[in-house]
Design an enzyme around this catalytic site. Structure first.
Site, PDB file in Angstrom:
ATOM      1  NE  ARG A 182      25.635  12.257-109.020  1.00 52.77           N
ATOM      2  CZ  ARG A 182      25.633  10.780-109.296  1.00 52.77           C
ATOM      3  NH1 ARG A 182      26.713  10.101-109.278  1.00 52.77           N
ATOM      4  NH2 ARG A 182      24.516  10.239-110.083  1.00 52.77           N
ATOM      5  CB  SER A 231      19.831  15.936-108.750  1.00 52.97           C
ATOM      6  OG  SER A 231      19.154  15.213-109.808  1.00 52.97           O
ATOM      7  CD  GLU A 301      23.577  15.383-107.352  1.00 54.19           C
ATOM      8  OE1 GLU A 301      23.838  15.267-108.421  1.00 54.19           O
ATOM      9  OE2 GLU A 301      22.793  14.535-106.795  1.00 54.19           O
TER      10      GLU A 301
END
Length: 309
Positions: A182, A231, A301
């Site tokens: 990520r 998320s 995130e």
């Protein structure tokens, strides 16, 4: 910084008076553009008509003015004080997907994951089905190495075209982004205007079957019809974020109208009138409780941008 004659007319930078054929709006509300439906305005919102317009605008903009790209706003908390500088939103002119050959797609930075995966299916290109499950645009996938269901952008990206903060248009091979989980090393202020993805030959019916499986899995496990941000926390090495949140007793935890989803504990929800401060503070409550329970420090995130009110 910028003078504007109208939201849709020719705009001019105050220092150079250079024309920019794009939509430029001052004090533009961002809450309607992000999934949480909260947060303050952009000081300026630029919706460029072409890559050339975007490049010229950035080249003529004071280098001290911050620039932030905005996709679908699905993985974003815009703080209640708004976003200073210029927010760049790539709209329909950047939402095209072109089939290059039997395994390759060229995708505009504003193209959605659903459009990319559907175009790939129709062309018999497998390996990009996972993008069907990510509620974002190509620019965001490239920047954040977006992924799901065992695949990520690093697996399919060949190269991307990027307008740097200086206004220079460059092509970056995937290796230059130094992808990790990520995360990429895409330069600050850079705008991804297109990306080239490569899959492999596949049967359209089998590709559709996999897309249907992914869609059904998301529907069963995630609060898709809620005001949410996707998320919230990255999965720590050796752990699932949702399980750590659940074990810390945070399922259903609330702060005002902000709530940890009971359906999927790695999702935060805006139940109605939650402010971005409520949502972010709830996330910090969760991080603290998980740290106390398991000793694991969760990393955000969701991107948090702007200034507090």
């Amino acid at each position: 910084m910028v003078e504007t004659t109208s939201a849709a007319g020719t705009e001019y930078t105050a220092t150079t008076r250079a024309p920019v054929q794009s939509r430029l709006t001052q004090n533009a509300p961002l809450a309607p553009l992000v999934w949480f439906k909260s947060g303050g305005p952009a000081e300026w919102l630029l919706e460029p008509a072409t890559v050339d317009d975007l490049a010229k605008f950035l080249a003529n903009l004071d280098p001290a003015v911050p620039v932030m790209p905005l996709g679908l706003g699905s993985n974003l908390i815009v703080r209640d004080g708004g976003v200073p500088g210029v927010v760049v939103r790539l709209g329909k002119p950047f939402a095209k997907v072109e089939v290059i050959d039997t395994t390759t797609l060229r995708c505009g930075g504003g193209a959605s994951g659903i459009l990319v995966s559907s175009t790939a299916r129709d062309a018999g290109i497998a390996g990009v089905e996972f993008l069907r499950s990510i509620p974002g645009t190509v620019g965001g996938f490239v920047r954040m190495n977006g992924g799901a269901y065992g695949r990520e952008t690093a697996d399919i990206l060949i190269e991307c075209d990027v307008v740097l903060r200086s206004g220079e248009l460059v092509t970056l091979p995937a290796a230059d982004l130094h992808y990790s989980y990520r995360h990429s090393e895409l330069p600050d202020g850079a705008i991804v205007v297109s990306a080239t993805f490569r899959g492999q030959p596949g049967d359209p019916a089998a590709i559709q079957e996999e897309m249907d499986r992914i869609a059904a899995s998301r529907e069963a496990s995630q609060p898709l019809r809620s005001k949410t941000g996707g998320s919230t926390f990255k999965n720590p090495p050796g752990h699932k974020a949702w399980a750590l949140v659940d074990e810390a007793g945070c399922r259903g935890l609330r702060r005002g109208d902000a709530q940890v989803s009971e359906k999927h504990t790695n999702f935060l929800l805006n139940l109605g009138q939650a402010t971005s401060a409520d949502i972010e503070a709830l996330g910090e409550d969760v991080r603290r409780r998980v740290k106390e329970k398991s000793g694991v420090t969760l990393e955000w995130e969701i991107q948090r941008v702007g200034v507090a009110s």
